[in-house]
Design a protein around this motif. Structure first.
Motif, PDB file in Angstrom:
ATOM      1  N   ASP A 156       0.822  -1.216   0.000  1.00  8.46           N
ATOM      2  CA  ASP A 156       0.000   0.000   0.000  1.00  8.46           C
ATOM      3  C   ASP A 156       0.855   1.264   0.000  1.00  8.46           C
ATOM      4  N   ASP A 157       2.030   1.210   0.640  1.00  4.52           N
ATOM      5  CA  ASP A 157       2.926   2.368   0.630  1.00  4.52           C
ATOM      6  C   ASP A 157       3.360   2.699  -0.790  1.00  4.52           C
ATOM      7  N   VAL A 158       3.603   1.668  -1.578  1.00  3.92           N
ATOM      8  CA  VAL A 158       4.018   1.894  -2.970  1.00  3.92           C
ATOM      9  C   VAL A 158       2.830   2.381  -3.797  1.00  3.92           C
ATOM     10  N   LEU A 159       1.667   1.770  -3.596  1.00  2.80           N
ATOM     11  CA  LEU A 159       0.483   2.172  -4.369  1.00  2.80           C
ATOM     12  C   LEU A 159       0.034   3.589  -4.034  1.00  2.80           C
ATOM     13  N   ALA A 160       0.449   4.110  -2.892  1.00  5.10           N
ATOM     14  CA  ALA A 160       0.145   5.501  -2.564  1.00  5.10           C
ATOM     15  C   ALA A 160       0.805   6.454  -3.551  1.00  5.10           C
ATOM     16  N   ARG A 161       1.812   5.960  -4.248  1.00  6.03           N
ATOM     17  CA  ARG A 161       2.531   6.760  -5.246  1.00  6.03           C
ATOM     18  C   ARG A 161       2.073   6.433  -6.665  1.00  6.03           C
ATOM     19  N   GLN A 162       0.910   5.809  -6.809  1.00 10.48           N
ATOM     20  CA  GLN A 162       0.491   5.268  -8.102  1.00 10.48           C
ATOM     21  C   GLN A 162       0.472   6.307  -9.219  1.00 10.48           C
ATOM     22  N   SER A 163      -0.033   7.499  -8.952  1.00 12.50           N
ATOM     23  CA  SER A 163      -0.129   8.494 -10.033  1.00 12.50           C
ATOM     24  C   SER A 163       1.249   8.867 -10.562  1.00 12.50           C
ATOM     25  N   GLY A 164       2.210   9.041  -9.673  1.00 11.02           N
ATOM     26  CA  GLY A 164       3.567   9.358 -10.116  1.00 11.02           C
ATOM     27  C   GLY A 164       4.222   8.192 -10.816  1.00 11.02           C
ATOM     28  N   ILE A 165       3.985   6.987 -10.316  1.00 13.72           N
ATOM     29  CA  ILE A 165       4.539   5.785 -10.944  1.00 13.72           C
ATOM     30  C   ILE A 165       3.985   5.627 -12.353  1.00 13.72           C
ATOM     31  N   GLU A 166       2.674   5.838 -12.509  1.00 18.56           N
ATOM     32  CA  GLU A 166       2.071   5.701 -13.833  1.00 18.56           C
ATOM     33  C   GLU A 166       2.612   6.749 -14.806  1.00 18.56           C
ATOM     34  N   ALA A 167       2.830   7.965 -14.319  1.00 20.22           N
ATOM     35  CA  ALA A 167       3.405   9.006 -15.182  1.00 20.22           C
ATOM     36  C   ALA A 167       4.799   8.600 -15.644  1.00 20.22           C
ATOM     37  N   ALA A 168       5.573   8.006 -14.742  1.00 17.40           N
ATOM     38  CA  ALA A 168       6.915   7.550 -15.103  1.00 17.40           C
ATOM     39  C   ALA A 168       6.846   6.399 -16.096  1.00 17.40           C
ATOM     40  N   MET A 169       5.866   5.511 -15.941  1.00 17.15           N
ATOM     41  CA  MET A 169       5.691   4.400 -16.872  1.00 17.15           C
ATOM     42  C   MET A 169       5.340   4.904 -18.264  1.00 17.15           C
ATOM     43  N   VAL A 170       4.444   5.869 -18.332  1.00 22.42           N
ATOM     44  CA  VAL A 170       4.053   6.449 -19.623  1.00 22.42           C
ATOM     45  C   VAL A 170       5.262   7.078 -20.308  1.00 22.42           C
ATOM     46  N   ALA A 171       6.082   7.778 -19.529  1.00 26.91           N
ATOM     47  CA  ALA A 171       7.250   8.471 -20.086  1.00 26.91           C
ATOM     48  C   ALA A 171       8.259   7.506 -20.694  1.00 26.91           C
ATOM     49  N   GLU A 172       8.258   6.247 -20.230  1.00 26.44           N
ATOM     50  CA  GLU A 172       9.194   5.260 -20.778  1.00 26.44           C
ATOM     51  C   GLU A 172       8.855   4.897 -22.219  1.00 26.44           C
ATOM     52  N   GLY A 173       7.589   5.012 -22.617  1.00 22.38           N
ATOM     53  CA  GLY A 173       7.206   4.828 -24.008  1.00 22.38           C
ATOM     54  C   GLY A 173       7.015   3.402 -24.465  1.00 22.38           C
ATOM     55  N   TYR A 174       6.851   2.457 -23.537  1.00 22.77           N
ATOM     56  CA  TYR A 174       6.647   1.066 -23.933  1.00 22.77           C
ATOM     57  C   TYR A 174       5.178   0.810 -24.260  1.00 22.77           C
ATOM     58  N   GLU A 175       4.940  -0.124 -25.182  1.00 18.12           N
ATOM     59  CA  GLU A 175       3.582  -0.473 -25.591  1.00 18.12           C
ATOM     60  C   GLU A 175       2.801  -1.069 -24.413  1.00 18.12           C
ATOM     61  N   ASP A 176       3.462  -1.951 -23.665  1.00 15.77           N
ATOM     62  CA  ASP A 176       2.860  -2.578 -22.497  1.00 15.77           C
ATOM     63  C   ASP A 176       3.851  -2.509 -21.348  1.00 15.77           C
ATOM     64  N   PHE A 177       3.395  -2.034 -20.201  1.00 16.27           N
ATOM     65  CA  PHE A 177       4.270  -1.926 -19.032  1.00 16.27           C
ATOM     66  C   PHE A 177       3.537  -2.530 -17.840  1.00 16.27           C
ATOM     67  N   LEU A 178       4.152  -3.535 -17.234  1.00 13.16           N
ATOM     68  CA  LEU A 178       3.622  -4.160 -16.033  1.00 13.16           C
ATOM     69  C   LEU A 178       4.633  -3.953 -14.914  1.00 13.16           C
ATOM     70  N   PHE A 179       4.196  -3.274 -13.865  1.00  6.31           N
ATOM     71  CA  PHE A 179       5.071  -2.986 -12.737  1.00  6.31           C
ATOM     72  C   PHE A 179       4.588  -3.788 -11.537  1.00  6.31           C
ATOM     73  N   VAL A 180       5.374  -4.787 -11.146  1.00  3.62           N
ATOM     74  CA  VAL A 180       4.990  -5.728 -10.098  1.00  3.62           C
ATOM     75  C   VAL A 180       5.550  -5.270  -8.752  1.00  3.62           C
ATOM     76  N   ILE A 181       4.677  -5.184  -7.766  1.00  4.21           N
ATOM     77  CA  ILE A 181       5.053  -4.751  -6.409  1.00  4.21           C
ATOM     78  C   ILE A 181       4.919  -5.965  -5.499  1.00  4.21           C
ATOM     79  N   THR A 182       6.039  -6.448  -4.973  1.00  3.04           N
ATOM     80  CA  THR A 182       6.063  -7.707  -4.238  1.00  3.04           C
ATOM     81  C   THR A 182       6.320  -7.505  -2.753  1.00  3.04           C
ATOM     82  N   ASP A 183       5.436  -8.075  -1.945  1.00  3.47           N
ATOM     83  CA  ASP A 183       5.581  -8.076  -0.489  1.00  3.47           C
ATOM     84  C   ASP A 183       6.455  -9.270  -0.113  1.00  3.47           C
ATOM     85  N   ILE A 184       7.704  -9.008   0.282  1.00  2.00           N
ATOM     86  CA  ILE A 184       8.647 -10.101   0.535  1.00  2.00           C
ATOM     87  C   ILE A 184       8.355 -10.832   1.838  1.00  2.00           C
TER      88      ILE A 184
END
Length: 301
Positions: A223-251
């Motif tokens: 949840d701490d990472v997902l609190a940054r979702q809007s910024g993370i998504e903006a960074a993903m868009v800026a990378e320019g990939y057709e499909d981007f999957l960002f996996v957040i793993t609770d170790i």
């Protein structure tokens, strides 16, 4: 300067850097002239291990400045140096699926084990070459990292004996406690930008005509990472990939959630038998990109 460079994939993780150092040492012991290098700076987890065992980080390169190279922890051109086509690959140590083609014979050791460090441990053992304590510590760290302290589904019957032997050589009397500290060192994300977050452990794949980028980050609180979702998504868009999957793993609890951006929502949902809500998909029990994320996507696409 060494005749041959030894290096792992871009955005290096602990197994990549530790295995490059170990493989270079091993090859030099059997008469080669190599140098371990890296395609990026160590991440926080890897730096923890380097500092703990007092080993200097390899120098960083983007292209090879030797005529020959040895690859560790990867064999795909997209994950390798920019001028891979212009150099001769003399050897590969890897534990991923194979996509490498070559015009000349080369030495390949590829096994579906938990880490490349495990493979190298048995190479040392077979050759009866003693492993220095600092390199053994890095190799133990690599196994801990890639198998999440032997809890990942990528763990094999070869990994635990290798880890126990390496920990003994390195003087780690309690490798479980050290391993938890190591993994936690990589989960302090507060000082990392959104771009650093998505690029820290990311690889590119081609699947059925789709250019996939799959990033992963370890945490102790999704949840701490997902609190940054809007910024993370903006960074993903800026990378320019057709499909981007960002996996957040609770170790700690061995679960993941992922943020997906692309135009294949239905296919993503079918691959994981789950529903995307606000670009987020729940991945219970998923911790391994190699075994639990990439295969269902490849089957789907």
């Amino acid at each position: 300067m060494a005749n041959t460079l030894v290096f792992g994939h871009k955005n290096p993780d602990t197994d990549t850097i530790a295995s490059a150092i170990a493989a270079s040492y091993f090859l030099n012991q059997i008469g080669n002239d190599t140098e371990a290098v890296a395609q990026g700076e160590p991440n926080a987890e890897t730096q923890f291990a380097l500092d703990y065992f007092k080993v200097a980080a390899p120098r960083v390169i983007s292209s090879a400045d030797t005529e020959t190279v040895v690859l560790v922890d990867h064999n795909e051109a997209a994950q390798s140096v920019d001028n891979l086509a212009d150099v001769t690959v003399e050897g590969i140590y890897d534990h991923h699926k194979f996509a490498f083609t070559n015009a000349t014979p080369l030495y390949i050791t590829a096994k579906p084990w938990g880490s490349v460090a495990t493979i190298l441990y048995y190479e040392f053992k077979q050759a009866n070459i003693e492993i220095p304590s600092d390199i053994a510590g890095l190799m133990a760290s690599a196994i801990i990292s890639d198998t999440l302290l032997l809890k990942s589904p990528t763990t094999t019957t070869y990994d635990q004996p290798a880890l126990e032997a390496l920990a003994k050589i390195a003087g780690l009397t309690n490798y479980e406690a050290y391993g938890l500290d190591l993994l936690k060192a990589g989960t302090d994300l507060s000082s990392r930008s959104d771009k650093e977050l998505i690029d820290g452990d990311a690889k590119s794949f081609e699947m059925g005509g789709h250019q996939f980028r799959i990033g992963q980050v370890n945490t102790v609180d999704i949840d701490d990472v997902l609190a940054r979702q809007s910024g993370i998504e903006a960074a993903m868009v800026a990378e320019g990939y057709e499909d981007f999957l960002f996996v957040i793993t609770d170790i700690l609890n061995s679960n993941s959630k992922a943020i997906y951006l692309g135009d294949a929502n239905q296919a993503i949902e079918s691959a994981f038998n789950a529903t995307l809500t606000n670009h987020v998909i729940d991945l219970p029990g998923v911790v391994s990109r190699k075994k639990q994320v990439v295969p269902p996507l490849e089957n789907q696409f």
